[in-house]
Design a protein around this motif. Structure first.
Motif, short mmCIF file in Angstrom:
data_model
loop_
_atom_site.label_atom_id
_atom_site.label_comp_id
_atom_site.label_asym_id
_atom_site.label_seq_id
_atom_site.Cartn_x
_atom_site.Cartn_y
_atom_site.Cartn_z
N VAL A 502 90.49 172.85 -26.16
CA VAL A 502 90.98 172.84 -27.06
C VAL A 502 90.29 171.37 -27.85
O VAL A 502 90.27 170.81 -28.62
N ALA A 503 91.22 170.74 -26.57
CA ALA A 503 91.50 169.35 -27.28
C ALA A 503 90.21 168.38 -27.80
O ALA A 503 90.77 167.22 -28.16
N GLY A 504 89.61 169.08 -26.98
CA GLY A 504 87.79 167.84 -26.74
C GLY A 504 86.50 168.69 -27.63
O GLY A 504 85.64 167.92 -27.86
N ASP A 505 87.35 169.50 -28.11
CA ASP A 505 86.64 170.20 -29.40
C ASP A 505 86.06 169.79 -30.57
O ASP A 505 87.24 169.23 -31.18
N PRO A 506 84.90 169.15 -30.62
CA PRO A 506 84.59 168.57 -32.03
C PRO A 506 85.12 168.82 -33.23
O PRO A 506 85.07 168.71 -34.37
N LYS A 507 85.27 170.40 -32.93
CA LYS A 507 85.45 171.19 -34.50
C LYS A 507 86.30 170.63 -34.34
O LYS A 507 87.48 171.67 -35.93
N LEU A 508 88.06 171.38 -33.70
CA LEU A 508 88.77 171.86 -33.72
C LEU A 508 89.76 170.37 -34.25
O LEU A 508 90.46 170.61 -33.66
N ILE A 509 89.33 169.02 -33.13
CA ILE A 509 89.95 168.26 -33.40
C ILE A 509 90.30 167.53 -34.56
O ILE A 509 91.60 167.90 -35.21
N PRO A 510 89.84 168.14 -36.25
CA PRO A 510 90.14 167.34 -37.33
C PRO A 510 91.60 168.29 -37.72
O PRO A 510 93.18 167.76 -38.24
#
Length: 570
Positions: A502-510
């Motif tokens: 999850v830490a590197g997921d572009p959608k979840l970073i925000p």
């Protein structure tokens, strides 16, 4: 067609279908047993020379970790038990070498594949690869040489072995697509290391294309298009050009701060498995290491690593990162990671069993050796110690007590170490997340392991294809637990990181920025893209978004909300 995006990038080009000639192995009676065994030895000798060349090529052009695959293949070729059985079959049944080798291989593969253990199943694939190489030598069969290609191509195959990917000519191979495989397959790992686009798990691809066809695929999304119309080719050429320009723009972010538009600064660090991986951290401007998976020091060998071997590995990483933080996780073996030489018990539910900190607290001899090496290495850099799989305060206190014992031993021996070394724990079990307010008072930091936390929270085995649709990192339950852990950590005055996917997921970073996560740990190749995203966010705006997201009832609604409301133009 749709598959699993295994390595990012867009490939457009001609197809080369890699289909090895069908191997027909007939049982033949032989008269000269000694001559047949000599023929087998010659085939082994040639195969050994080929594997040694592959090892040297891989070590020089890819990396030490990837080259170890061929060390394992070489060991199989030298295995007296395996080839002893082949020779015995030739002698006792007076049969040809290729038939004997195939029979023995099938027996070994059947044994390994029946084991409920991913590590042992991978060994079955290695045995098949080595055996196939020797059989082709015996039969005089030549295969497609991926190191000597005449033009740029996209490789299509049912699967690619480590040998195939290691010998690829990076200048000629635009990418590859396979019928089987996942993100953690050898070929996928090699592709990411070589930065070659790849898609795996595309059912029927080898029968849907032929040599010379034009193919387009997106290695991030997993989309594959066969013989596209001209307008589609132009569309993807533009996408490819944009992607290359984007990578160039990302490179300009080296040396920049990882902070939002309104000044909220975070750390972008990397997950690594070996000292060699530090090259990627430095190349991608990582701000340290958020997860050093020490189990790789223990794997692909016949015995436990010594204290000095471990010390040298940890020291090398600490020194090369020149004072940047290096969070080192203590041994996390068990579940899908086994050490044959430890003879761990067979378990019905290994992911819920004797693993990680549970094993270490039981085998304190192994644990203390590692802690001694970690403490000694802490004198050479900014090392932090992290305990995995903690589910109760008793486990944490016991682990910390053993650490204090080791510290006292080193003091009595006048061995230097960092007396102020930070000690943290992984939050990867729901019990730890729920009790994080209590744990936060007894550690210096948390690191949230979302891969296991999601698996345990939703009771979904992430390796089970039949229920893989339930393993969804947008699940509101996971996001609520993450928010709870971050809030509890901050109330106690400690920093909170994350080292799961999850830490590197572009959608979840925000959303994680909105929750106030302090540290993001991911694969090195993802760091600069994450920095780009963070630089284009407002923390205050993301706080509002995070509050709305965790109150949505389904994973699909969470994902849709993010896609519709958080727009970042790349």
């Amino acid at each position: 067609m749709k598959g699993i995006g295994a390595s990012p990038g867009i490939a457009i080009g001609k197809v080369l279908v890699k289909k090895d000639p069908e191997i027909k192995i007939e049982k033949k009676s032989i008269e000269n047993v000694d001559a047949e065994i000599k023929r087998l030895e010659e085939a082994r000798k040639v195969s050994k020379e080929q594997i040694n060349k592959l090892y040297e090529h891989t070590l020089k052009n890819i990396g030490e970790k990837e080259a170890k695959i061929f060390e394992a293949h070489s060991m199989i070729l030298d295995d007296p038990e395996f080839f002893g059985q082949v020779e015995q079959k030739i002698k006792s049944e007076e049969v040809n070498a290729e038939f004997a080798l195939n029979e023995v291989t099938n027996n070994f593969v059947q044994i390994f594949e029946s084991m409920d253990n991913e590590y042992m199943k991978e060994r079955a694939a290695d045995i098949k690869d080595v055996s196939s190489r020797v059989i082709k030598q015996l039969l005089g069969i030549e295969t497609t040489d991926l190191s000597r290609l005449e033009e740029e191509v996209i490789i299509i195959a049912e699967d690619l072995t480590p040998s195939d990917t290691a010998q690829m000519d990076k200048e000629k191979v635009l990418g590859f697509v396979t019928e089987i495989g996942g993100k953690t397959a050898h070929s996928a790992i090699m592709a990411r290391t070589l930065e070659i686009p790849a898609v795996v798990g595309v059912e029927g691809i080898t029968t849907s294309v032929k040599n010379g066809d034009i193919l387009i695929f997106d290695g991030e999304e997993g989309n594959v298009i066969v013989n596209p119309e001209e307008k589609v080719i132009e569309e993807y050429k533009n996408k490819k050009e944009e992607y290359e320009k984007f990578r160039e723009r990302l490179a300009e972010l080296k040396g920049a701060k990882s902070e939002t538009k309104d000044g909220f600064e975070v750390e972008l660090v990397a997950n690594i498995g070996t000292p060699k991986d530090v090259d990627g951290v430095i190349r991608n401007d990582g701000e340290g290491v958020g997860l050093y998976r020490t189990e790789f020091l223990y794997m692909d060998r016949d015995d436990l690593p010594t204290e000095d071997e471990q010390f040298e590995a940890y020291k090398e990483v600490a020194e090369r990162l020149e004072g940047k933080p290096v969070v080192i996780r203590t041994l996390d073996i068990g579940g899908d990671k086994d050490l044959p030489y430890l003879e761990l018990p067979e378990e019905m539910n290994p992911f819920l069993g004797y693993r990680a900190i549970r094993l270490c607290l039981d085998r304190t001899d192994i644990f203390k050796t590692q802690l001694r090496a970690l403490l000694r290495a802490s004198a050479y850099g900014n090392i932090k110690i992290m305990f995995p799989m903690i589910s109760s305060i008793e486990e944490l206190r016991q682990a910390k007590a053993i650490l204090e014992e080791v510290k006292e031993e080193l003091r009595s021996e006048n061995v230097k170490f960092n007396e102020e070394i930070e000690v943290g724990m992984m939050i990867e079990i729901p019990a730890a997340a729920i009790m994080s307010d209590v744990f936060a008072k007894e550690v210096d930091f948390f690191s949230i392991g979302t891969n296991d936390l999601l698996q345990y929270t939703t009771a979904v085995d992430r390796g089970n294809r039949q229920i893989s649709y339930l393993y969804n990192q947008f699940h509101p339950a996971l996001l609520r637990l993450v928010k709870q852990v971050i809030d509890n950590g901050h109330k106690a005055g400690i920093w909170v990181g994350m080292c799961g996917e999850v830490a590197g997921d572009p959608k979840l970073i925000p959303i994680l920025i909105g929750m106030g996560l302090d540290e993001f740990s991911m694969s090195p190749i993802s760091i600069l893209k994450a920095r780009w995203i963070i630089n284009n966010l407002s923390r205050e705006e993301m706080k509002e978004m995070a509050e709305k997201v965790i109150n949505l009832p389904t994973a699909e609604e969470v994902k849709k909300f993010i896609e519709e409301n958080i727009k970042i133009e790349f």
